[in-house]
Design a protein around this motif. Structure first.
Motif: not given
Length: 246
Positions: A73-78, A102-105, A148-153, A224-228
């Motif tokens: 879901l995020t661009r972290a270490f993996h 996959l994220g954000p979307s 944090a950005d997703i929470a604000r959105e 929605e995840v499959a579509r993404l």
């Protein structure tokens, strides 16, 4: 006409059998949405087949083009280190493009709301409900900032409030975010796990949600995840096909 690249879904893997079962359910849904597409699954750790094993098998069967899609879901270490390292060790005959995480979307926000409504909320509850956006957590500041950005959105779509929380590596924890939303005066508090599959960290989120009114399920094989997944595949597939024709 060139054959479409194979979609290789790369999952983290877990000792918890629910993790692999959920990944496979999601991949089945992706296949059902695009029946002509070859979709394979590989795991970085704990589960089989391994990513390396799948890549070697594809090469042995004559496949040339692969889109590797991190089930993250995020661009972290993996996404930044682990997966590129595995792909660099792939058989040289393979041409591999790494799709975006996959994220954000907006599709993920739709999936989060689907899970909350399945857990008992209705759209009429939004303005009086505070939501904890509970993610696994990361030591990567970029990944934390994205949550944090997703929470604000998401807050701007009509919820009473939305607060991020993390199961590991960052604060606040789920239980602290639940208390903060109570203190804000939200009539009810819901916890929405921003997580793809069950496991140790989602279980920690569930324990932290003990004082919440609603706990949603993980995103899992939500439509929605499959579509993404297919959206991310298509974003990487077009340059791959252009390279084939070059």
């Amino acid at each position: 006409m060139h054959r479409e690249p194979v979609l290789l879904v790369i999952a983290h893997g877990s000792r918890d059998p629910r993790h692999a079962a959920t990944v496979h359910a999601l991949v089945r849904r992706v296949r059902s949405l695009r029946p002509g597409l070859r979709v394979e699954t590989g795991f970085l750790d704990f589960n089989i087949p391994s990513v390396q094993g799948v890549l070697e098998s594809l090469a042995a069967r004559g496949v040339r083009d692969v889109v590797a899609l991190p089930l993250l879901l995020t661009r972290a270490f993996h996404a930044k280190a682990d997966i590129p390292a595995v792909l660099r060790d792939a058989p040289p005959r393979l041409r591999i493009r790494q799709a975006e995480v996959l994220g954000p979307s907006p599709l993920l926000l739709s999936a989060l709301e689907r899970r909350l409504y399945e857990a008992g909320l209705t759209p009429a509850d939004k303005s009086s409900t505070g939501v904890v956006l509970a993610s696994a957590g990361s030591t990567d500041p970029e990944a934390i900032a994205v949550i944090a950005d997703i929470a604000r959105e998401w807050r701007h779509t009509g919820w009473c409030a939305v607060r991020p929380a993390f199961a590991s590596a960052a604060l606040p924890r789920t239980e602290d975010a639940v208390r903060a939303l109570r203190a804000l005066g939200c009539a009810r508090v819901a916890v929405a796990p921003y997580i793809l599959a069950p496991g140790r960290l989602p279980d920690r989120i569930a324990r932290g949600a003990a004082d919440a009114d609603v706990l949603a399920d993980v995103l899992g094989p939500a439509p929605e995840v499959a579509r993404l997944l297919l959206e991310r595949y298509d974003g990487a597939r077009v340059p791959a096909l252009a390279a084939v024709g070059a």
